[in-house]
Structures are given as structure tokens and as C-alpha cells.
Design a protein around this motif. Structure first.
Motif, PDB file in Angstrom:
ATOM      1  N   LEU A 119      -0.746 106.824  43.218  1.00  0.00           N
ATOM      2  CA  LEU A 119       0.217 107.870  42.899  1.00  0.00           C
ATOM      3  C   LEU A 119       0.876 108.416  44.159  1.00  0.00           C
ATOM      4  O   LEU A 119       0.282 108.376  45.240  1.00  0.00           O
ATOM      5  CB  LEU A 119      -0.473 109.007  42.142  1.00  0.00           C
ATOM      6  N   PRO A 120       2.083 108.945  44.039  1.00  0.00           N
ATOM      7  CA  PRO A 120       2.748 109.555  45.202  1.00  0.00           C
ATOM      8  C   PRO A 120       2.056 110.854  45.584  1.00  0.00           C
ATOM      9  O   PRO A 120       1.254 111.400  44.819  1.00  0.00           O
ATOM     10  CB  PRO A 120       4.156 109.815  44.688  1.00  0.00           C
ATOM     11  N   ASP A 121       2.358 111.373  46.768  1.00  0.00           N
ATOM     12  CA  ASP A 121       1.762 112.645  47.187  1.00  0.00           C
ATOM     13  C   ASP A 121       2.090 113.749  46.186  1.00  0.00           C
ATOM     14  O   ASP A 121       1.205 114.475  45.728  1.00  0.00           O
ATOM     15  CB  ASP A 121       2.275 113.034  48.581  1.00  0.00           C
ATOM     16  N   VAL A 122       3.372 113.894  45.887  1.00  0.00           N
ATOM     17  CA  VAL A 122       3.831 114.884  44.911  1.00  0.00           C
ATOM     18  C   VAL A 122       4.811 114.186  43.986  1.00  0.00           C
ATOM     19  O   VAL A 122       5.759 113.544  44.445  1.00  0.00           O
ATOM     20  CB  VAL A 122       4.512 116.089  45.602  1.00  0.00           C
ATOM     21  N   ALA A 123       4.599 114.317  42.689  1.00  0.00           N
ATOM     22  CA  ALA A 123       5.488 113.673  41.731  1.00  0.00           C
ATOM     23  C   ALA A 123       6.869 114.327  41.754  1.00  0.00           C
ATOM     24  O   ALA A 123       7.007 115.511  42.080  1.00  0.00           O
ATOM     25  CB  ALA A 123       4.892 113.756  40.329  1.00  0.00           C
ATOM     26  N   GLU A 124       7.891 113.553  41.401  1.00  0.00           N
ATOM     27  CA  GLU A 124       9.253 114.083  41.393  1.00  0.00           C
ATOM     28  C   GLU A 124       9.391 115.243  40.416  1.00  0.00           C
ATOM     29  O   GLU A 124      10.068 116.227  40.677  1.00  0.00           O
ATOM     30  CB  GLU A 124      10.246 112.973  41.027  1.00  0.00           C
ATOM     31  N   PHE A 125       8.749 115.120  39.265  1.00  0.00           N
ATOM     32  CA  PHE A 125       8.730 116.183  38.256  1.00  0.00           C
ATOM     33  C   PHE A 125       7.292 116.599  38.025  1.00  0.00           C
ATOM     34  O   PHE A 125       6.393 115.756  37.971  1.00  0.00           O
ATOM     35  CB  PHE A 125       9.363 115.704  36.943  1.00  0.00           C
ATOM     36  N   ASN A 126       7.064 117.912  37.865  1.00  0.00           N
ATOM     37  CA  ASN A 126       5.676 118.390  37.844  1.00  0.00           C
ATOM     38  C   ASN A 126       4.909 118.043  36.587  1.00  0.00           C
ATOM     39  O   ASN A 126       3.713 118.293  36.508  1.00  0.00           O
ATOM     40  CB  ASN A 126       5.624 119.899  38.112  1.00  0.00           C
ATOM     41  N   PHE A 127       5.568 117.464  35.582  1.00  0.00           N
ATOM     42  CA  PHE A 127       4.822 116.943  34.439  1.00  0.00           C
ATOM     43  C   PHE A 127       3.999 115.728  34.838  1.00  0.00           C
ATOM     44  O   PHE A 127       2.926 115.476  34.299  1.00  0.00           O
ATOM     45  CB  PHE A 127       5.777 116.578  33.297  1.00  0.00           C
ATOM     46  N   TYR A 128       4.502 114.946  35.792  1.00  0.00           N
ATOM     47  CA  TYR A 128       3.802 113.747  36.242  1.00  0.00           C
ATOM     48  C   TYR A 128       2.765 114.120  37.295  1.00  0.00           C
ATOM     49  O   TYR A 128       3.006 114.988  38.135  1.00  0.00           O
ATOM     50  CB  TYR A 128       4.785 112.737  36.845  1.00  0.00           C
ATOM     51  N   PRO A 129       1.629 113.460  37.291  1.00  0.00           N
ATOM     52  CA  PRO A 129       0.629 113.740  38.320  1.00  0.00           C
ATOM     53  C   PRO A 129       0.905 112.979  39.607  1.00  0.00           C
ATOM     54  O   PRO A 129       1.477 111.890  39.595  1.00  0.00           O
ATOM     55  CB  PRO A 129      -0.675 113.238  37.679  1.00  0.00           C
ATOM     56  N   GLY A 130       0.531 113.588  40.717  1.00  0.00           N
ATOM     57  CA  GLY A 130       0.520 112.926  42.013  1.00  0.00           C
ATOM     58  C   GLY A 130      -0.807 113.215  42.678  1.00  0.00           C
ATOM     59  O   GLY A 130      -1.715 113.784  42.071  1.00  0.00           O
TER      60      GLY A 130
ATOM     61  N   MET B 174       4.600 106.970  28.669  1.00  0.00           N
ATOM     62  CA  MET B 174       4.186 108.003  29.626  1.00  0.00           C
ATOM     63  C   MET B 174       5.303 109.014  29.877  1.00  0.00           C
ATOM     64  O   MET B 174       5.033 110.175  30.192  1.00  0.00           O
ATOM     65  CB  MET B 174       3.776 107.362  30.958  1.00  0.00           C
ATOM     66  N   ASN B 175       6.543 108.577  29.739  1.00  0.00           N
ATOM     67  CA  ASN B 175       7.671 109.476  29.988  1.00  0.00           C
ATOM     68  C   ASN B 175       7.874 110.484  28.866  1.00  0.00           C
ATOM     69  O   ASN B 175       8.560 111.495  29.064  1.00  0.00           O
ATOM     70  CB  ASN B 175       8.970 108.675  30.160  1.00  0.00           C
ATOM     71  N   ASN B 176       7.308 110.217  27.701  1.00  0.00           N
ATOM     72  CA  ASN B 176       7.467 111.135  26.569  1.00  0.00           C
ATOM     73  C   ASN B 176       6.458 112.265  26.705  1.00  0.00           C
ATOM     74  O   ASN B 176       5.280 112.118  26.390  1.00  0.00           O
ATOM     75  CB  ASN B 176       7.260 110.382  25.255  1.00  0.00           C
ATOM     76  N   THR B 177       6.915 113.425  27.160  1.00  0.00           N
ATOM     77  CA  THR B 177       6.007 114.536  27.429  1.00  0.00           C
ATOM     78  C   THR B 177       5.250 114.988  26.194  1.00  0.00           C
ATOM     79  O   THR B 177       4.155 115.531  26.300  1.00  0.00           O
ATOM     80  CB  THR B 177       6.769 115.741  28.007  1.00  0.00           C
ATOM     81  N   GLU B 178       5.822 114.757  25.012  1.00  0.00           N
ATOM     82  CA  GLU B 178       5.158 115.182  23.773  1.00  0.00           C
ATOM     83  C   GLU B 178       3.803 114.512  23.599  1.00  0.00           C
ATOM     84  O   GLU B 178       2.911 115.049  22.942  1.00  0.00           O
ATOM     85  CB  GLU B 178       6.064 114.861  22.574  1.00  0.00           C
ATOM     86  N   ASN B 179       3.606 113.356  24.203  1.00  0.00           N
ATOM     87  CA  ASN B 179       2.347 112.630  24.048  1.00  0.00           C
ATOM     88  C   ASN B 179       1.245 113.104  24.985  1.00  0.00           C
ATOM     89  O   ASN B 179       0.078 112.809  24.747  1.00  0.00           O
ATOM     90  CB  ASN B 179       2.579 111.126  24.290  1.00  0.00           C
TER      91      ASN B 179
END
Length: 477
Positions: free
Chosen positions: A200-211, A43-48
Motif C-alpha cells: 500500500l502507499p504511505d497515504v492513500a489518495e482518498f481517505n476511504f482507501y487504506p495506506g 473495492m472502489n464501491n464504498t457501499e461495500n
């Protein structure tokens, strides 16, 4: 006899073989699922997961390549041409639809995680649920985009029978591949978002991740495309409660300077953009940095809606090919992709995913449709304050709900240029009582092409190769 899933899925082994550079991912089948951390690394690999469709920008009425020399220079093999001319066939029997492939690969990767992570080892239940939830949101975004490009536009009266897109929710590579109805696709989108919300958190730490904010935003976009303005407004408001920051374009522009690099500073990279709620990158970019002949040349119809003296979006995000870029082609291009090098490691490139301005304009549109002109214009003007030259008048007013709605729709077009949304707006507004979609006409190499509101070519055709491999998909006619 089992059929292979069309070439969208064929070659997915490369998705996972590419992962060997960073983690040993083991999946069901010939291999046994093992460590939970493998799925976290995946999941951490943004390319996927970061890809979304982009060619529908070319088909929209925001784009107009009228310079004959530029038309002649575009490679005949470039898919830009059949997309731009709304052709009945874009990809032949020997060609893959590279954009669809990439997005279905995202879905396949999501399906692997959703199907397997809860049985993985050495992770807490909380960790597994969060990983699964992230994959659900990525899958929902992928299907929302696919059904609004390759499926029939949403119509509540006929959605249960209208053709959508193939709906894959397990990581299979064989079997029949019929289209699900538009209603079924939307049902799956909302189910995925609902199932993910709690974990999921309210807002993800990085905007690639969903919250949760991304879930509200995707719901708002989906409900707007369905014409459900009550739910669209409610979800846009909830998203804005969690994230409402805006970038001030005055921070990137110094009109007093004669040095170009100072007059137009590089824009912040996508992962650091305060406005981005859920980052999604276009599969195809149309950068003019290499003097591409197939850039996103903006139509006069769009450009004439800008205050060209005071609106920094016109000055900053669009560039004259002759005056600014020294090219021989006339017209202005969308230029945001050129303010930074396209580097996938930094997840750079224009964002096509939900953002704060989109949520603001969804809320403003819904207020206007309810007849509340004050609330609608207040939101629009709050956005415009961050887009206009400091000290210049940016305010809009409306005496009627219809006037307010017109203001919002024009602001939406200016603000969300080349975000993949104009094509979807043309689809959804085909029968709008006040602001219906207009007929679009183009002349390309001496031939006139016309796209009527509600025309079948508002749905992209499936590639002929895929229809040959899986005829049950069918072509929408």
C-alpha cells in the motif's frame, strides 16, 4: 448437517446483486473469477466496505437522555432503548442485528476479494496485491470493532480463553460458527495489517482507501485497547509522520455574525477532511435534522468538561435542543452529522475511523504513562490550539504524570465524542489504577439502571435469532 452461517451472512447475495448497477462481478462457486478490474471496481464501491458499528456510542456514559418527554417519545421498537439501558437482550428471535449484519457483510466482501483476486485475469501482480491488501485492512478494522463491542475486553492474562467473536476468513455461508478467543481475533487483526503493509502507499489518495498510515493508526488503536502502551505510541508516531494535518475550527465559526449559517458554517465532507486517516461511517446515524427523538443527547458529565465559553467544540459540535433547534426537549445533542446531508454517494457522515487527533492523543497518553509530562502536554496543547477561539488561552499544564494522564483522558473524551471510542475506553480503563471507570446510573421511564465497571453488559449480547440458528456461538454471561 451443515448449518447456515447466521443471518449476518444470509442475504449477502444482495450485496453483490447491488453491484450489477456498476460492474459484473463474478466470483467462485457457480461462476468463474475473471477480470482483475472487477475486483478493483468492487473495492472502489464504498457501499461495500465503509460501514462500522455505532450503537455502542448510545451505551457509553457520554450519552444521557433524562428528559421524561423525550424518553416517552422514543419508539419502543427502536433498539436505542435496550442499548441505552444495557439490556440482556437487544434483538429477539425474530430480529436481525442490523449493525452486526452490515459489518459482517463488509468482512464477507473482503473475504471474497482476498480469496479470489490473485487468481483473476488481465491484471498485474502489483495490482492484485494492492487490491488484496486493501481488503485485508478493511477486514482488520471490522474485526477490531466487533471484538471490542461483542467480545470480552482484552486482558493479557486471559485473552487466550476469553470469548471474542466468530472469525470468518473465507467467503463461506455454511458451517459451524463458534467464537474465536479474543487473542485469536487480535492475532488475525495484526496478521492482516502486517500482510497488507508492503503493498500500500504511505497515504492513500482518498481517505476511504487504506495506506500505510491507516495500518499504523489501526495498530495504535489496537495496542492501546490491549494496554500495550509502548507499541501504541510507536505506531501512533509512525502514523503522524505520514499524516498530521488538523482542521482549525475557527475556519468554520464566526462568532461575530448574527446569521446562523455564517456563525456555524458547514463542516467539510468526510472525504475532504484533512484529519481523517481511514474513513469509516456509522451504520446507524442519530441525526436531529428530522427531529428524531433518539438523538445523541450528551451527558452533563461530559459537557461539564468543556470550557463552554472558549472551546469551539462545545459551540460547534453540540447544540441545545431548546435554544438552537427549537425543540421542546432539554439538553444538548451531538450535531456534527447535521452540518451536511447524509449522502452515501459522497461518503458523508461523522467519521468513526482513525484520525489525526486520535493518534495525537494516543501518543500523549503513552507519554503520560511513561512519566513524560512535557511531551504529553505539548501534544495536547497543539491540538487544543485548533479547537479554541483564536486568541484565547487554551493551554493545559501538569505537575505530575497522573495529572497529565487525567488531562489527556479528558481531552480524549472531548475530542473523540461520538467516534465510538468512549465505550471502548470505559472497557479498557475498568481496572486503571489512577483513572478507573466509574459506575454509570441511568433512570429511564422511572426505572433505574446501573452499569458497574467490568460488568458483563460491557459486552453486547448476541441476537437471539443468531443463537437459535448457531447455538455454538454462545452468549457471554
Amino acid at each position: 448437517m451443515n448449518k447456515k452461517i447466521f443471518s449476518v451472512i444470509i442475504g449477502l447475495s444482495c450485496c453483490f446483486s447491488a453491484c450489477s448497477d456498476w460492474v459484473d462481478v463474478k466470483t467462485k462457486g457457480s461462476l468463474v473469477p475473471e477480470e482483475t478490474e472487477n475486483y478493483r471496481y468492487l473495492m472502489n464501491n464504498t457501499e461495500n466496505f465503509r460501514w462500522t458499528l455505532s450503537y455502542h456510542d448510545v451505551a457509553s456514559d457520554d450519552i444521557d437522555i433524562s428528559d421524561p418527554a423525550q424518553q416517552e417519545a422514543i419508539y419502543e421498537t427502536n433498539k436505542f432503548i435496550p442499548v441505552y439501558t444495557w439490556a440482556d437482550e437487544i434483538y429477539s428471535q425474530s430480529e436481525n442485528d442490523t449493525e452486526m449484519n452490515k459489518v459482517y457483510q463488509v468482512i464477507y466482501n473482503c473475504n471474497v476479494v482476498i480469496d479470489e483476486v490473485m487468481d483473476s485475469k488481465n491484471g498485474t501482480n502489483e495490482e492484485k496485491l494492492e487490491i488484496r491488501a486493501e481488503a485485508l485492512v478493511h477486514r482488520a478494522e471490522a474485526y477490531l470493532t466487533l471484538v471490542n463491542v461483542y467480545g470480552v475486553p482484552y486482558n493479557a492474562a486471559t485473552a487466550s480463553t476469553d470469548q471474542g467473536v466468530p472469525l470468518l476468513t473465507t467467503p463461506r455461508v455454511e458451517g459451524a460458527l463458534p467464537r474465536a478467543s479474543v487473542e485469536k481475533v487480535y492475532e488475525q487483526i495484526f496478521k492482516d495489517l502486517d500482510d497488507a503493509f508492503e503493498y500500500l502507499p504511505d497515504v492513500a489518495e482518498f481517505n476511504f482507501y487504506p495506506g500505510k498510515c491507516a495500518i499504523y493508526a489501526l495498530r495504535a488503536r489496537a495496542y492501546l485497547l490491549m494496554g500495550n502502551y509502548t507499541e501504541a505510541k510507536k505506531n501512533a508516531q509512525e502514523a503522524l509522520k505520514l499524516k498530521s494535518t488538523l482542521e482549525n475550527l475557527n475556519d468554520y465559526v464566526d462568532l461575530a455574525s448574527t446569521e446562523e449559517s455564517v456563525r456555524r458554517k458547514n463542516y467539510v465532507e468526510t472525504l475532504k477532511d484533512k484529519e481523517v486517516i481511514f474513513a469509516k461511517m456509522p451504520v446507524t446515524t442519530f441525526s436531529m435534522a428530522s427531529y428524531s427523538t433518539a438523538g445523541l443527547v450528551l451527558s452533563d458529565n461530559l459537557l461539564n468538561t468543556f470550557d463552554q465559553e472558549k472551546d469551539l467544540r462545545y459551540f460547534y459540535f453540540t447544540r441545545s435542543m431548546i435554544d438552537d433547534l427549537g425543540m421542546t426537549y432539554s439538553g444538548r445533542v451531538y450535531f456534527k452529522d447535521n452540518y451536511y446531508p447524509y449522502d452515501w454517494k459522497k461518503n458523508e457522515g461523522r467519521n468513526m475511523g482513525p484520525c489525526v487527533p486520535e493518534m495525537m492523543l494516543i501518543e500523549a497518553e503513552c507519554w503520560a504513562r511513561e512519566g513524560n509530562t512535557t511531551e504529553s502536554m505539548n501534544i495536547v496543547n497543539k491540538l487544543r490550539e485548533y479547537r479554541y477561539v483564536a486568541g484565547e488561552d487554551y493551554s493545559l499544564s501538569a505537575a505530575t504524570a497522573k495529572e497529565a494522564l487525567g488531562n489527556v483522558l479528558q481531552e480524549r473524551r472531548r475530542e473523540l465524542t461520538c467516534h465510538g471510542l468512549r465505550w471502548m475506553d470505559q472497557r479498557r480503563l475498568a481496572n486503571d489504577p489512577d483513572f478507573p471507570t466509574q459506575t454509570v446510573t441511568r433512570i429511564f421511564k422511572g426505572t433505574t439502571y446501573t452499569l458497574e465497571p467490568g460488568a458483563v453488559r460491557y459486552t453486547f449480547p448476541m441476537g437471539e435469532k443468531y443463537l437459535e440458528e448457531n447455538p455454538e456461538i454462545g452468549q457471554i454471561k
